[in-house]
Design an enzyme around this catalytic site. Structure first.
Site, PDB file in Angstrom:
ATOM      1  N   THR A 178      39.121  32.564  39.917  1.00 56.73           N
ATOM      2  CA  THR A 178      38.872  32.307  38.497  1.00 56.73           C
ATOM      3  C   THR A 178      40.153  31.867  37.799  1.00 56.73           C
ATOM      4  O   THR A 178      40.160  30.896  37.031  1.00 56.73           O
ATOM      5  CB  THR A 178      38.305  33.567  37.824  1.00 56.73           C
TER       6      THR A 178
ATOM      7  N   LYS B  71      41.286  35.907  41.518  1.00 54.49           N
ATOM      8  CA  LYS B  71      42.255  34.853  41.873  1.00 54.49           C
ATOM      9  C   LYS B  71      41.654  33.460  41.729  1.00 54.49           C
ATOM     10  O   LYS B  71      42.275  32.563  41.178  1.00 54.49           O
ATOM     11  CB  LYS B  71      42.728  35.026  43.311  1.00 54.49           C
TER      12      LYS B  71
ATOM     13  N   ARG C 113      39.546  27.431  48.715  1.00 51.79           N
ATOM     14  CA  ARG C 113      38.808  27.626  49.961  1.00 51.79           C
ATOM     15  C   ARG C 113      37.311  27.548  49.701  1.00 51.79           C
ATOM     16  O   ARG C 113      36.849  27.740  48.580  1.00 51.79           O
ATOM     17  CB  ARG C 113      39.142  28.994  50.568  1.00 51.79           C
TER      18      ARG C 113
ATOM     19  N   PHE D 261      43.168  37.456  49.010  1.00 49.28           N
ATOM     20  CA  PHE D 261      43.539  38.848  48.815  1.00 49.28           C
ATOM     21  C   PHE D 261      44.937  38.986  48.213  1.00 49.28           C
ATOM     22  O   PHE D 261      45.388  38.113  47.464  1.00 49.28           O
ATOM     23  CB  PHE D 261      43.387  39.648  50.109  1.00 49.28           C
TER      24      PHE D 261
ATOM     25  N   TRP E 113      38.158  33.372  32.001  1.00 48.96           N
ATOM     26  CA  TRP E 113      36.769  33.726  32.286  1.00 48.96           C
ATOM     27  C   TRP E 113      35.942  33.658  30.996  1.00 48.96           C
ATOM     28  O   TRP E 113      34.840  33.113  30.993  1.00 48.96           O
ATOM     29  CB  TRP E 113      36.696  35.134  32.891  1.00 48.96           C
TER      30      TRP E 113
ATOM     31  N   ALA F  49      41.704  36.234  54.486  1.00 51.72           N
ATOM     32  CA  ALA F  49      43.131  36.559  54.596  1.00 51.72           C
ATOM     33  C   ALA F  49      43.376  37.905  55.255  1.00 51.72           C
ATOM     34  O   ALA F  49      44.487  38.178  55.694  1.00 51.72           O
ATOM     35  CB  ALA F  49      43.783  36.534  53.218  1.00 51.72           C
TER      36      ALA F  49
ATOM     37  N   LYS G 264      31.076  41.196  47.832  1.00 53.54           N
ATOM     38  CA  LYS G 264      32.201  40.762  47.017  1.00 53.54           C
ATOM     39  C   LYS G 264      31.852  39.607  46.080  1.00 53.54           C
ATOM     40  O   LYS G 264      32.432  39.456  45.014  1.00 53.54           O
ATOM     41  CB  LYS G 264      33.375  40.352  47.928  1.00 53.54           C
TER      42      LYS G 264
ATOM     43  N   PHE H 193      39.856  41.302  30.987  1.00 57.38           N
ATOM     44  CA  PHE H 193      38.503  41.848  30.966  1.00 57.38           C
ATOM     45  C   PHE H 193      38.230  42.381  29.570  1.00 57.38           C
ATOM     46  O   PHE H 193      39.161  42.810  28.859  1.00 57.38           O
ATOM     47  CB  PHE H 193      38.350  42.970  32.004  1.00 57.38           C
TER      48      PHE H 193
END
Length: 557
Positions: free
Chosen positions: A73, A71, A94, A301, A410, A273, A105, A382
């Site tokens: 990214t 998210k 955030r 999340f 990305w 979250a 994570k 990806f």
């Protein structure tokens, strides 16, 4: 492909004063934290009130894999892509917590060629906001214990102190502790515990406060426990709201940084979250809306957690709903929801699993549309994704009448997000008829929770433990029933069982207890075995981190 930290270290940042100039901010509007970071002075923020708001874009996601779906990214990449498309754009994120940064994570500065800079500092101490929040929280704990020691004028019941200490690292050994041991001069013995800083009510207050005055009022409203008559006691009773506000004075001001491509970004506040409300600060978002024509922000999340709380808790304080919502999905997460084991996601090509897992994305799309806001789906690309798997998502979205674009930010930076940016621009021009899930003033706590469970999660029933039911009666007597609810729930499932993937049906959600966050202005409902102090994994990410003799950071993603 280079690592995130390698890409970041090879990037040439602009002095933050040049980034500020793009926003028509002057040197006197800034409080510099070195060459590449600054806070915006609260007096400069106040002078922006007469300006019109820009467009607000909320980035959320489906229920994620343990590694997350990118998210942040996509948020950064979309902000960069909007700038590449010629728009005056800004990002509002955030702040990362060192819990997941040093744990499993990862950080929250984006990744690849869609990062905010300086990423190593943002992921660690940054401007000290997390430390200020931690210090404020623990100062209150110290004042409470000192009050007990010095005669207990408020008749505090030490068995009913609900306020916990915090630290910004995962440490399961501190979840339950005893303080005041060692004799009379060391305090009054009592049970206590630690939460992680991002779960602290101080964090929530900082992120929802609209001004210094509002911050002080909210801090005064904190209920830290009860007296022997079982009446709630507040920080205002301790006469400590002024001192706590003083500690947080600088932390209230939003932090200005930049992306790899020099798009301005606010990084401010960091509640989780799954155990808090999961959005960056109201002040940062509101200020960004005055400075830019398009503001991209994210909520933690999946949309069942962060986005629901953004729309039902943050929007009323912000005074503006999103003009568009972007739901991030990945092929790997859809395959997970379609029955593929997490360990096999990278090496398994299975369009049929993607089709089965689309049920999870479909539910989130319907949930966001229920709020009356236009929705765009972004597939975070990806390298192992196949054309056949991507086609399944695009065709399924088309059947729902929803635009779906590939976000390869990305790997390609803003060029990889141009199609998404154009779709989002178009979405913000559509009619928006925001409608919250419930009216907090006209519904009971039970009715609010039932609405979230049935309409957002897709569950059938809500089960309240005897403790939870007793608390609801108590909250009603105290006049807290009008507050919104903040659900503390697993991020991995729409239900409260992390093993129930895709789109479960016929399930019930159990509310085991409540935590009143009166200063923040909501009631936290704890479900399942959700923990407010996480633990470290067997192989923490910190094992790969180091700093070289010349100060170069290595192993940070």
């Amino acid at each position: 492909m280079k690592s995130d930290i390698q890409i970041a270290q090879e990037n040439v940042m602009l002095p933050i004063v040049e980034i500020a100039e793009r926003l028509n901010l002057e040197m006197d509007d800034l409080k510099l934290y070195g060459k590449y970071k600054a806070k915006i002075d609260q007096n400069a923020i106040a002078q922006l009130d007469t300006k019109d708001d820009g467009k607000l874009i909320l980035v959320t996601a489906i229920n994620p894999t343990p590694a997350g779906e990118g998210k942040s990214t996509v948020t950064v990449g979309l902000g960069d892509a909007l700038a590449l498309a010629g728009k005056n754009s800004m990002i509002a994120l955030r702040e990362p917590s060192m819990g997941p940064t040093m744990g499993m994570k990862g950080g929250a500065a984006g990744g690849g060629y869609a990062q905010v800079q300086p990423m190593d500092e943002i992921n660690l101490h940054f401007t000290g906001d997390m430390h200020a929040i931690t210090a404020t929280n623990n100062a209150l704990s110290a004042f409470i214990d000192n009050h007990l020691q010095q005669g207990n004028e408020l008749d505090i019941d030490s068995r009913r102190i609900t306020w916990k200490r915090v630290m910004d690292i995962n440490d399961r050994a501190l979840r339950n502790i005893v303080v005041g041991m060692g004799g009379p001069t060391n305090g009054v013995p009592r049970e206590d515990g630690f939460d992680i800083t991002v779960a602290s009510e101080i964090m929530a207050i900082l992120c929802l406060a609209t001004s210094m005055e509002d911050l002080k009022k909210r801090l005064g409203n904190i209920v830290f426990g009860y007296n022997r008559k079982r009446e709630p006691l507040t920080v205002r009773d301790l006469k400590m709201e002024g001192a706590l506000t003083l500690i947080l004075k600088d932390a209230l001001e939003p932090n200005l940084v930049q992306t790899l491509y020099h798009t301005p970004a606010f990084v401010h506040g960091g509640p989780f979250a799954n155990i808090a409300h999961g959005c960056n600060s109201v002040i940062a978002t509101k200020t960004a809306l005055k400075l830019a024509d398009y503001v991209v922000t994210e909520a933690g999340f999946g949309a069942d957690l962060g986005a629901e709380k953004f729309l039902d808790i943050k929007v009323p304080e912000l005074g503006k709903a999103p003009d568009a919502i972007v739901i991030v999905a990945t092929i790997r997460s859809l395959k997970m929801h379609g029955g593929i084991k997490v360990a096999d996601l990278k090496d398994t090509v299975d369009p049929s699993a993607v089709a089965r897992g689309f049920a999870n994305l479909e539910k989130h799309i319907q949930n966001m549309q229920r709020y009356g806001v236009p929705v765009v789906v972004a597939v975070n690309a990806f390298t192992q994704d196949t054309k056949e798997e991507i086609a399944v998502v695009q065709e399924s979205c088309k059947n729902l009448g929803v635009i779906c674009e590939i976000a390869d930010v990305w790997g390609k930076g803003p060029e990889g997000g141009l199609d998404l940016a154009q779709a989002v621009i178009a979405a913000t021009e559509q009619e928006m008829t925001y409608k919250p899930l419930y009216d907090p003033q006209k519904t009971t706590i039970e009715e609010k929770i039932t609405a979230v469970v049935r309409e957002i999660y897709g569950g059938d029933t809500v089960v309240f433990t005897p403790k939870a039911r007793q608390q609801m009666k108590q909250f009603s007597r105290h006049g807290w029933e009008h507050l919104p609810v903040c659900m503390a729930k697993t991020q991995y499932s729409l239900s409260d069982n992390p093993k129930q993937l895709a789109r479960p049906e016929g399930f019930s959600i159990t509310i085991r207890e409540f935590v009143p966050k009166i200063g923040a202005g909501f009631i936290v409902a704890l479900t399942g075995d959700i923990l407010t102090m996480p633990g470290l994994p067997k192989q923490p990410a910190a094992l790969n981190m180091d700093v070289l003799e010349d100060g170069t950071v290595v192993g940070l993603f």
